[in-house]
Design a protein around this motif. Structure first.
Motif, PDB file in Angstrom:
ATOM      1  N   CYS A 263       5.713  34.960  40.505  1.00  0.00           N
ATOM      2  CA  CYS A 263       7.168  34.760  40.445  1.00  0.00           C
ATOM      3  C   CYS A 263       7.788  35.111  39.096  1.00  0.00           C
ATOM      4  O   CYS A 263       8.984  35.002  38.919  1.00  0.00           O
ATOM      5  N   ASP A 264       6.980  35.506  38.127  1.00  0.00           N
ATOM      6  CA  ASP A 264       7.431  35.934  36.803  1.00  0.00           C
ATOM      7  C   ASP A 264       7.992  34.807  35.934  1.00  0.00           C
ATOM      8  O   ASP A 264       8.656  35.066  34.943  1.00  0.00           O
ATOM      9  N   CYS A 265       7.731  33.550  36.304  1.00  0.00           N
ATOM     10  CA  CYS A 265       8.135  32.419  35.462  1.00  0.00           C
ATOM     11  C   CYS A 265       7.210  32.346  34.252  1.00  0.00           C
ATOM     12  O   CYS A 265       6.075  32.801  34.306  1.00  0.00           O
ATOM     13  N   GLN A 266       7.699  31.753  33.180  1.00  0.00           N
ATOM     14  CA  GLN A 266       6.882  31.598  31.981  1.00  0.00           C
ATOM     15  C   GLN A 266       5.750  30.614  32.253  1.00  0.00           C
ATOM     16  O   GLN A 266       5.942  29.577  32.873  1.00  0.00           O
ATOM     17  N   LEU A 267       4.535  30.960  31.796  1.00  0.00           N
ATOM     18  CA  LEU A 267       3.371  30.098  31.979  1.00  0.00           C
ATOM     19  C   LEU A 267       3.256  29.111  30.827  1.00  0.00           C
ATOM     20  O   LEU A 267       3.596  29.419  29.691  1.00  0.00           O
ATOM     21  N   ASP A 268       2.755  27.922  31.151  1.00  0.00           N
ATOM     22  CA  ASP A 268       2.469  26.933  30.119  1.00  0.00           C
ATOM     23  C   ASP A 268       0.965  26.650  30.107  1.00  0.00           C
ATOM     24  O   ASP A 268       0.187  27.400  30.687  1.00  0.00           O
ATOM     25  N   ALA A 269       0.560  25.578  29.485  1.00  0.00           N
ATOM     26  CA  ALA A 269      -0.865  25.248  29.371  1.00  0.00           C
ATOM     27  C   ALA A 269      -1.491  24.870  30.704  1.00  0.00           C
ATOM     28  O   ALA A 269      -2.707  24.816  30.832  1.00  0.00           O
ATOM     29  N   ASN A 270      -0.682  24.619  31.727  1.00  0.00           N
ATOM     30  CA  ASN A 270      -1.186  24.198  33.036  1.00  0.00           C
ATOM     31  C   ASN A 270      -1.280  25.344  34.032  1.00  0.00           C
ATOM     32  O   ASN A 270      -1.261  25.118  35.241  1.00  0.00           O
ATOM     33  N   SER A 271      -1.387  26.567  33.570  1.00  0.00           N
ATOM     34  CA  SER A 271      -1.462  27.706  34.487  1.00  0.00           C
ATOM     35  C   SER A 271      -2.749  27.658  35.309  1.00  0.00           C
ATOM     36  O   SER A 271      -3.731  27.028  34.922  1.00  0.00           O
ATOM     37  N   ILE A 272      -2.707  28.313  36.461  1.00  0.00           N
ATOM     38  CA  ILE A 272      -3.840  28.350  37.384  1.00  0.00           C
ATOM     39  C   ILE A 272      -4.350  29.782  37.437  1.00  0.00           C
ATOM     40  O   ILE A 272      -3.556  30.720  37.569  1.00  0.00           O
ATOM     41  N   ARG A 273      -5.659  29.959  37.354  1.00  0.00           N
ATOM     42  CA  ARG A 273      -6.256  31.290  37.439  1.00  0.00           C
ATOM     43  C   ARG A 273      -6.666  31.571  38.877  1.00  0.00           C
ATOM     44  O   ARG A 273      -7.291  30.731  39.511  1.00  0.00           O
TER      45      ARG A 273
END
Length: 56
Positions: free
Chosen positions: A9-19
């Protein structure tokens, strides 16, 4: 430094991103909903390439 964005969705990722692994490549998404969407899209593409190989 470049900011990372969600592959779905092109939202900014934070430390909780999922791979998520899609087509042999690992990408990062922002939430479980985007992870599911990418997995479904990857399955559709894989199924289309198998179905479209000309064999009956």
């Amino acid at each position: 430094m470049t900011e990372k964005t969600c592959a779905a969705c092109d939202c900014q990722l934070d430390a909780n991103s999922i791979r998520v692994k899609v087509g042999g490549k690992t990408v990062e998404v922002c939430c479980e909903e985007c992870a599911i969407a990418l997995n479904e899209a990857g399955a559709s593409v894989a199924g289309a390439s198998v179905a479209g190989n000309g064999e009956a």
